[in-house]
Design an enzyme around this catalytic site. Structure first.
Site, PDB file in Angstrom:
ATOM      1  N   HIS A   1       0.830  -1.201   0.000  1.00 10.38           N
ATOM      2  CA  HIS A   1       0.000   0.000   0.000  1.00 10.38           C
ATOM      3  C   HIS A   1       0.868   1.256   0.000  1.00 10.38           C
ATOM      4  CE1 HIS A   1      -3.174   2.643   2.132  1.00 10.38           C
ATOM      5  NE2 HIS A   1      -3.350   2.675   0.829  1.00 10.38           N
TER       6      HIS A   1
ATOM      7  N   ASP B   1       7.379   5.567 -21.076  1.00 14.57           N
ATOM      8  CA  ASP B   1       7.756   5.351 -22.471  1.00 14.57           C
ATOM      9  C   ASP B   1       9.259   5.100 -22.560  1.00 14.57           C
ATOM     10  OD1 ASP B   1       9.078   7.920 -22.487  1.00 14.57           O
ATOM     11  OD2 ASP B   1       7.179   8.878 -23.009  1.00 14.57           O
TER      12      ASP B   1
ATOM     13  N   HIS C   1       5.817  17.942 -16.335  1.00 13.69           N
ATOM     14  CA  HIS C   1       6.668  16.787 -16.626  1.00 13.69           C
ATOM     15  C   HIS C   1       7.917  16.758 -15.749  1.00 13.69           C
ATOM     16  CE1 HIS C   1       8.213  13.435 -18.878  1.00 13.69           C
ATOM     17  NE2 HIS C   1       9.291  14.088 -19.251  1.00 13.69           N
TER      18      HIS C   1
ATOM     19  N   TYR D   1       5.421  11.633 -23.619  1.00  9.16           N
ATOM     20  CA  TYR D   1       4.630  11.800 -22.397  1.00  9.16           C
ATOM     21  C   TYR D   1       3.705  10.635 -22.079  1.00  9.16           C
ATOM     22  CZ  TYR D   1       6.439  16.518 -22.880  1.00  9.16           C
ATOM     23  OH  TYR D   1       7.283  17.593 -23.027  1.00  9.16           O
ATOM     24  N   ALA D   2       4.018   9.451 -22.578  1.00  6.82           N
ATOM     25  CA  ALA D   2       3.250   8.255 -22.240  1.00  6.82           C
ATOM     26  C   ALA D   2       3.845   7.678 -20.956  1.00  6.82           C
ATOM     27  CB  ALA D   2       3.278   7.244 -23.381  1.00  6.82           C
ATOM     28  N   ASN D   3       3.565   8.364 -19.859  1.00  2.75           N
ATOM     29  CA  ASN D   3       4.105   8.008 -18.551  1.00  2.75           C
ATOM     30  C   ASN D   3       3.021   8.199 -17.506  1.00  2.75           C
ATOM     31  OD1 ASN D   3       6.979   8.036 -19.588  1.00  2.75           O
ATOM     32  ND2 ASN D   3       6.463  10.189 -19.872  1.00  2.75           N
TER      33      ASN D   3
END
EC number: 5.4.99.62
Length: 129
Positions: free
Chosen positions: A20, A28, A96, A118-120
């Site tokens: 948890h 990316d 970012h 920006y595929a994060n």
């Protein structure tokens, strides 16, 4: 041998160790990887596996109570933004540079082959009860 779910033994083992509040960065191929967190690099060739495939695979196995992404994703990568907004109703957006800072505190980083910017997303693990 497992017959379903995540078959990559390093990734499956790393997921089993999460608790948890732990962070998991799904990123990316271009995201800088900080020193410290455990890294499972799934990147094979550009685009494989995709960000969407990895996010969906992880969501099938993890309890996620929150997610953070870069605000730049909306303008630079509308497809990734749509995916994130569809999967996470409580998605927090930060600059970012801030996401890169936060990634240093992740327990696990999963690098995809995604070749769009920006595929994060930084996932925060929850509990199943």
């Amino acid at each position: 041998m497992k017959k379903a779910g995540i078959l990559n033994r390093r990734l499956s083992g790393a997921l089993a160790e999460l608790g948890h509040g732990h962070g998991v960065l799904v990123c990316d191929a271009g995201m800088p990887i900080p020193d410290g967190p455990r890294v499972v690099d799934l990147a094979f060739v550009a685009g494989v596996p995709s960000f969407a495939e990895v996010v969906d695979g992880l969501l099938a196995e993890l309890v996620v109570e929150g997610a953070t992404a870069a605000e730049e994703v909306r303008a630079a990568n509308p497809a990734a933004a749509a995916l994130l907004e569809d999967r996470f109703t409580d998605l927090a957006l930060v600059p970012h540079e801030r996401l890169k800072e936060l990634s240093a505190g992740a327990r696990l980083i999963v690098r995809t082959g995604e070749a769009r910017p920006y595929a994060n997303v930084l996932l925060r693990c929850g509990v199943f009860f």
